[in-house]
Write a protein that holds these residues in place. Structure first.
Motif, PDB file in Angstrom:
ATOM      1  N   ARG A   1      -6.335   6.005   7.882  1.00  0.00           N
ATOM      2  CA  ARG A   1      -5.260   6.978   7.677  1.00  0.00           C
ATOM      3  C   ARG A   1      -5.220   8.000   8.805  1.00  0.00           C
ATOM      4  O   ARG A   1      -4.157   8.355   9.300  1.00  0.00           O
ATOM      5  CB  ARG A   1      -5.415   7.680   6.326  1.00  0.00           C
ATOM      6  CG  ARG A   1      -4.642   6.997   5.225  1.00  0.00           C
ATOM      7  CD  ARG A   1      -4.660   7.766   3.928  1.00  0.00           C
ATOM      8  NE  ARG A   1      -5.929   7.657   3.234  1.00  0.00           N
ATOM      9  CZ  ARG A   1      -6.300   6.614   2.521  1.00  0.00           C
ATOM     10  NH1 ARG A   1      -5.523   5.568   2.421  1.00  0.00           N
ATOM     11  NH2 ARG A   1      -7.457   6.600   1.907  1.00  0.00           N
ATOM     12  N   THR A  12       0.804  -1.228   0.000  1.00  0.00           N
ATOM     13  CA  THR A  12       0.000   0.000   0.000  1.00  0.00           C
ATOM     14  C   THR A  12       0.836   1.275   0.000  1.00  0.00           C
ATOM     15  O   THR A  12       0.286   2.366   0.059  1.00  0.00           O
ATOM     16  CB  THR A  12      -0.941   0.036   1.224  1.00  0.00           C
ATOM     17  OG1 THR A  12      -0.158   0.025   2.422  1.00  0.00           O
ATOM     18  CG2 THR A  12      -1.917  -1.120   1.208  1.00  0.00           C
ATOM     19  N   ARG A  28      -1.773   4.224   0.734  1.00  0.00           N
ATOM     20  CA  ARG A  28      -2.801   4.374  -0.297  1.00  0.00           C
ATOM     21  C   ARG A  28      -3.893   3.322  -0.159  1.00  0.00           C
ATOM     22  O   ARG A  28      -4.543   2.954  -1.124  1.00  0.00           O
ATOM     23  CB  ARG A  28      -2.137   4.269  -1.677  1.00  0.00           C
ATOM     24  CG  ARG A  28      -1.047   5.293  -1.885  1.00  0.00           C
ATOM     25  CD  ARG A  28      -0.269   5.127  -3.178  1.00  0.00           C
ATOM     26  NE  ARG A  28       0.223   3.790  -3.404  1.00  0.00           N
ATOM     27  CZ  ARG A  28      -0.214   2.974  -4.374  1.00  0.00           C
ATOM     28  NH1 ARG A  28      -1.141   3.358  -5.208  1.00  0.00           N
ATOM     29  NH2 ARG A  28       0.296   1.767  -4.513  1.00  0.00           N
TER      30      ARG A  28
END
Length: 174
Positions: free
Chosen positions: A103, A75, A117
């Motif tokens: 996040r 990621t 991501r």
């Protein structure tokens, strides 16, 4: 609580080659037991390869019928980190709030978490989520959204109506 079938895919070239142990699966198994009162039913290790990862994700959701599929690793920003792209191909709908919350919680621990991501979405009535490859990141991200996973699965599988939760603060039912 329903008996959910949970699948985990570790996306890592070095783990797939046997060059290092999967240090995240042990933490993830413990978190799944603690938060979901469930066990990992299907576990696979694949290299950071788009086609192989895509095939395994579709296999676990469509044929193995996993209710929840967690993909760890891939990621970040390196050229071989392709998990979010593959997840975006596989899912029908994005669930941005879950990825945003992961996040947000991660950035409170490390500003570098802004570079993750991870994607969360649905395919049919299954929830697919990306977690980082770092064991601490797995713990932070999973616990950030763990209380919402059962609710999301219940909605996806038609055992609960999403509108039921809008009557109380923060969706907590009395």
């Amino acid at each position: 609580m329903p008996d959910w079938k949970i699948g985990v895919i570790t996306a890592s070239d070095t783990i797939a080659k046997g060059e290092r142990e999967d240090d995240r699966i042990h933490i993830l198994r413990q978190l799944i037991r603690e938060w979901l009162q469930a066990e990992v039913a299907v576990y696979r290790i694949v290299p950071d390869d788009m086609e192989e990862l895509k095939e395994q994700m579709i296999e676990l959701v469509d044929r193995e019928k996993c209710d929840l599929l967690i993909v760890t690793g891939g990621t970040s920003l390196s050229p071989r980190d392709v998990t979010p792209e593959v997840t975006s191909w596989v899912i029908d709908r994005v669930v941005p709030g879950l990825a945003e919350e992961m996040r947000r919680a991660s950035v409170q621990q490390s500003r570098r978490a802004m570079l993750t991501r991870a994607v969360v979405g649905t395919r049919g009535n299954s929830l697919i989520m990306n977690l980082p490859g770092n064991p601490r990141g797995v713990e932070i991200c999973f616990t950030a959204i763990a209380d919402m996973i059962p609710h999301a699965l219940n909605i996806l599988q038609g055992t609960r109506d999403a509108s039921e939760d809008w009557g109380s603060p923060s969706g907590v039912q009395a």
